[in-house]
Design an enzyme around this catalytic site. Structure first.
Site, mmCIF file in Angstrom:
data_model
loop_
_atom_site.group_PDB
_atom_site.id
_atom_site.type_symbol
_atom_site.label_atom_id
_atom_site.label_comp_id
_atom_site.label_asym_id
_atom_site.label_seq_id
_atom_site.Cartn_x
_atom_site.Cartn_y
_atom_site.Cartn_z
ATOM 1 N N LYS A 7 8.033 16.216 35.365
ATOM 2 C CA LYS A 7 8.691 15.587 34.218
ATOM 3 C C LYS A 7 7.685 14.815 33.347
ATOM 4 C CE LYS A 7 12.370 17.038 36.411
ATOM 5 N NZ LYS A 7 13.020 18.309 36.187
HETATM 6 C C1 LIG Z 1 14.253 18.265 37.361
HETATM 7 C C2 LIG Z 1 15.665 18.359 36.980
HETATM 8 C C3 LIG Z 1 16.699 17.920 37.820
HETATM 9 C C4 LIG Z 1 16.467 17.480 39.229
HETATM 10 O O1 LIG Z 1 15.578 16.446 39.369
HETATM 11 P P1 LIG Z 1 14.782 16.269 40.762
HETATM 12 O O2 LIG Z 1 14.102 14.950 40.575
HETATM 13 O O3 LIG Z 1 13.855 17.416 40.879
HETATM 14 O O4 LIG Z 1 15.807 16.223 41.845
HETATM 15 C C5 LIG Z 1 17.988 17.972 37.348
HETATM 16 N N1 LIG Z 1 18.270 18.438 36.123
HETATM 17 C C6 LIG Z 1 17.320 18.881 35.297
HETATM 18 C C7 LIG Z 1 17.703 19.351 33.946
HETATM 19 C C8 LIG Z 1 15.987 18.882 35.706
HETATM 20 O O5 LIG Z 1 15.044 19.348 34.877
#
Ligand SMILES: *Cc1c(COP(=O)(O)O)cnc(C)c1O
Length: 378
Positions: free
Chosen positions: A193
């Site tokens: 992210k």
């Molecule tokens: C990365 C992501 C998640 C999940 O997040 P994690 O921290 O990997 O559990 C949920 N929704 C979206 C749109 C994502 O990109």
């Protein structure tokens, strides 16, 4: 190796992440305190306060992942066995995993072909008397139509959850910060992210009752102010102090990360102007540019050709819509034709990074022009 032959910075490479002295100091501060569990320390609680400040929302709950934050949201929304939650088939599995965990049913609504975000008309059509909530994903950092979704949820008495995992500090066309319209908004600090502590999540709300339910579910249903009493079911979704401390340092950098991503994305948008076989999916100014999505006519071929030019690209972003996974049996192929077409034919997602230089973007643009020329010649 000359700079122009170096691979592009990535999220798995120190060049493509924003870790520095502040993060090192944060780790040592927590280690030296000997308190690594956030039930007893101050880092996670401070992160929550800083997050509410950044987003001007009343409450934040830190937890162990973006998926966990969505699980907190779904539980707080009262979703249980037999209930339905409407969402998109074009997202990370973390968007739907919490609904499955609650033994509720995921109802998939189709998306807009221009950006892959939920089509409000499809959401409206998917609502039934069993619907409890809508989860809107701001895909790649581009705003879902949150105004229309808010209106639908209000009319049907549904909880609106914004999945902002890909949309840190994104804005919609009206300049509204993404994550400020939903009843609950969820964020991820996973490695890929905008900012990261490896894993981690945050859920925001203005409603004290929703916040309380999320906080209880995050810590075994246990209000520690009350004694050792578990009034509700809960899990251990606590964010460790080491993670919280790193996340606090990262949170101070997110505005600059998004600013740099926008600046470079703007450069690529300009460079691609006039190419007839490739368009940028929805390039509004508030885009948070988690990835750089393009629309083409044959994404598999484009991805292969770009790869050969040294520019990585993900055809379709996913291999299949979420409902075509073995973990989600019972959904027919063809359920969401626009999402399927994006995945199979038209969507091409380029990794994007705040560390890209103007030279990197020129290299990406040149590669796209070369592949485009070949596509036109075919
Ligand atoms: C990365 C992501 C998640 C999940 O997040 P994690 O921290 O990997 O559990 C949920 N929704 C979206 C749109 C994502 O990109």
């Amino acid at each position: 190796m000359p700079e122009r032959e170096m691979p592009l910075p990535t999220v798995l490479d120190p060049r493509g992440r924003t870790f520095g002295e502040a993060e090192r100091a944060a780790v040592l501060r927590v280690l030296d305190s000997a308190v690594l569990c956030s039930a007893f320390g101050s880092e996670a609680r401070s992160l929550e306060a800083e997050m509410t400040g950044l987003y001007s929302r009343a409450e934040a709950v830190a937890c162990s992942s973006g998926t966990a934050s969505l699980h907190l949201a779904v539980v707080a929304a009262g979703v249980g066995p037999g209930d339905e939650v409407v969402t998109t088939p074009l997202s990370d599995f973390g968007t739907v995993a919490p609904v499955l965990a609650q033994q509720a049913r995921v109802v998939f609504a189709d998306v807009r072909p221009r950006d892959g975000n939920l089509d409000p008309a499809a959401v409206e059509a998917a609502v039934t008397p069993r619907t409890k909530a809508v989860i809107a994903v701001h895909l790649f950092g581009a705003a879902a139509d949150i105004g229309a979704l808010r209106e639908i949820c209000d009319r049907h008495g549904l909880v609106l959850i914004e999945d902002c995992a890909q949309a840190w500090l994104g804005e919609d066309g009206a300049g509204r910060l993404l994550g400020t319209v939903g009843d609950i908004s969820c964020f991820s600090l996973q490695q890929y992210k905008h900012i990261t502590a490896g894993d981690g999540g945050l859920a925001l709300t203005d409603d004290p009752a929703l916040a309380r339910r999320m906080r209880l579910f995050m810590d075994k249903g246990w209000d520690r102010a009350e004694g050792r009493i578990h009034r509700e079911p809960g899990l251990n979704y606590r964010m460790p102090e080491l993670i919280a401390a790193v996340a606090r340092a990262q949170l101070t950098k997110v505005a600059e990360v998004v600013r740099r991503r926008r600046e470079r994305a703007g450069q690529l948008v300009d460079a691609l102007e006039g190419l007839e076989r490739v368009t940028v999916a929805e390039a509004q100014p508030g885009h948070a540019w988690w990835l750089f999505p393009l629309l083409v006519d044959d994404n598999a071929r484009w991805a292969k050709d770009l790869e050969a030019e040294g520019v990585p690209a993900m055809p379709g972003y996913l291999e299949h819509p979420l409902y075509a996974n073995p973990a989600l049996p019972g959904y027919p192929p063809g359920l969401c034709p626009q999402a399927e077409r994006l995945i199979e034919r038209t969507l091409l997602a380029l990794p994007w990074n705040e560390a890209y230089t103007a030279a990197h973007v020129t290299r990406i643009a040149d590669a796209i022009r070369a592949v485009h020329a070949r596509a036109v010649a075919r």
